[in-house]
Design an enzyme around this catalytic site. Structure first.
Site, PDB file in Angstrom:
ATOM      1  CG  ASN A  98     103.220  20.921  18.199  1.00  0.00           C
ATOM      2  OD1 ASN A  98     103.465  21.654  17.157  1.00  0.00           O
ATOM      3  ND2 ASN A  98     103.524  19.608  17.985  1.00  0.00           N
ATOM      4  CD  GLU A 146     106.593  17.244  19.879  1.00  0.00           C
ATOM      5  OE1 GLU A 146     107.888  16.745  19.693  1.00  0.00           O
ATOM      6  OE2 GLU A 146     105.724  16.748  19.354  1.00  0.00           O
ATOM      7  CB  CYS A 168      97.911  20.515  22.081  1.00  0.00           C
ATOM      8  SG  CYS A 168      97.816  18.716  22.351  1.00  0.00           S
ATOM      9  CD  GLU A 206      95.077  22.050  18.839  1.00  0.00           C
ATOM     10  OE1 GLU A 206      96.186  21.881  19.303  1.00  0.00           O
ATOM     11  OE2 GLU A 206      94.316  21.056  18.134  1.00  0.00           O
ATOM     12  CB  CYS A 210      94.243  15.519  21.668  1.00  0.00           C
ATOM     13  SG  CYS A 210      94.612  16.721  22.708  1.00  0.00           S
ATOM     14  CB  CYS A 262      92.799  20.524  22.560  1.00  0.00           C
ATOM     15  SG  CYS A 262      94.716  20.517  22.799  1.00  0.00           S
TER      16      CYS A 262
HETATM   17  N1  THU Z   1      99.101  18.058  19.054  1.00  0.00           N
HETATM   18  C1  THU Z   1      98.589  19.248  18.963  1.00  0.00           C
HETATM   19  O1  THU Z   1      99.346  20.201  19.070  1.00  0.00           O
HETATM   20  N2  THU Z   1      97.518  19.491  18.831  1.00  0.00           N
HETATM   21  C2  THU Z   1      96.388  18.459  18.580  1.00  0.00           C
HETATM   22  O2  THU Z   1      95.339  18.767  18.601  1.00  0.00           O
HETATM   23  C3  THU Z   1      97.030  17.150  18.799  1.00  0.00           C
HETATM   24  C4  THU Z   1      98.407  16.919  18.741  1.00  0.00           C
HETATM   25  C5  THU Z   1     100.732  17.862  19.143  1.00  0.00           C
HETATM   26  C6  THU Z   1     101.328  17.287  20.616  1.00  0.00           C
HETATM   27  C7  THU Z   1     102.528  16.678  19.989  1.00  0.00           C
HETATM   28  O3  THU Z   1     103.551  17.690  20.161  1.00  0.00           O
HETATM   29  C8  THU Z   1     102.412  16.379  18.406  1.00  0.00           C
HETATM   30  O4  THU Z   1     101.226  17.163  18.141  1.00  0.00           O
HETATM   31  C9  THU Z   1     102.210  14.862  18.185  1.00  0.00           C
HETATM   32  O5  THU Z   1     101.061  14.405  18.938  1.00  0.00           O
END
Ligand code: THU
Length: 164
Positions: free
Chosen positions: A62, A64, A73, A75, A113, A116
């Site tokens: 991920n 940010e 994310c 994925e 999520c 994704c």
């Molecule tokens: N996140 C992912 O990378 N994958 C997921 O399936 C759910 C959430 C990340 C997004 C954000 O950077 C952090 O996790 C917290 O939500």
């Protein structure tokens, strides 16, 4: 007449040591990749590894941003990179993990999520090949045979296939 319908979702739960060498390797690549996550806001370090039909593995994590919705994310980082660079290859499998600040896989099982899942569903439909999903925690690895099992009845501008 009204019909009550049911959806049955099957998935397998393995202990990490029960995985095949191929699955173990994909999970380990995802673990390795999670350390490169840029997650200063959530401290939630997610790693992913995408196995392509050409045999290559693409890593994601991920990324940010201070403008929160601009981040992405793990994925989708891996999947979009794979589709951008290997447009002819379908995605065979994706492994997803979360690590703590020491780089160790956390105890909880996590799951992609909704956005994704939608993006993975598009890839499955585009290439007409099921994507195996491996969700790893410290104690177990959940394996789904298709993203359809994580996002049933997904939006695809087509028939839902319920006439069967
Ligand atoms: N996140 C992912 O990378 N994958 C997921 O399936 C759910 C959430 C990340 C997004 C954000 O950077 C952090 O996790 C917290 O939500």
């Amino acid at each position: 007449m009204m019909k009550e319908r049911e959806l049955l979702i099957r998935f397998k739960e393995y202990k990490p040591e029960e995985l095949t060498p191929e699955d173990k390797s994909l999970v380990n690549i995802a673990i390795d990749s999670a350390s490169n996550a840029y997650a200063p806001y959530s401290q939630f370090r997610v790693g992913s590894a995408v196995l392509l039909s050409n045999g290559l593995v693409v890593k994601g994590n991920n990324q940010e941003n201070a403008a929160y919705p601009s981040g992405l994310c793990a994925e989708r980082v891996a999947m979009f990179y794979a589709n951008a660079n290997y447009p002819e290859s379908s995605i065979t499998a994706i492994a997803v993990v979360v690590v703590d600040s020491e780089g160790n896989v956390i105890e909880q099982n996590i799951s992609p999520c909704g956005s994704c899942r939608q993006a993975l569903a598009e890839s499955e439909m585009r290439f007409k090949k099921p994507i195996k999903v491996l969700l790893a925690s410290k104690k177990s690895v959940l394996i789904f045979n298709s993203i359809e099992d994580l996002l049933p009845l997904s939006f695809n501008q087509g028939d839902l296939g319920l006439s069967k």
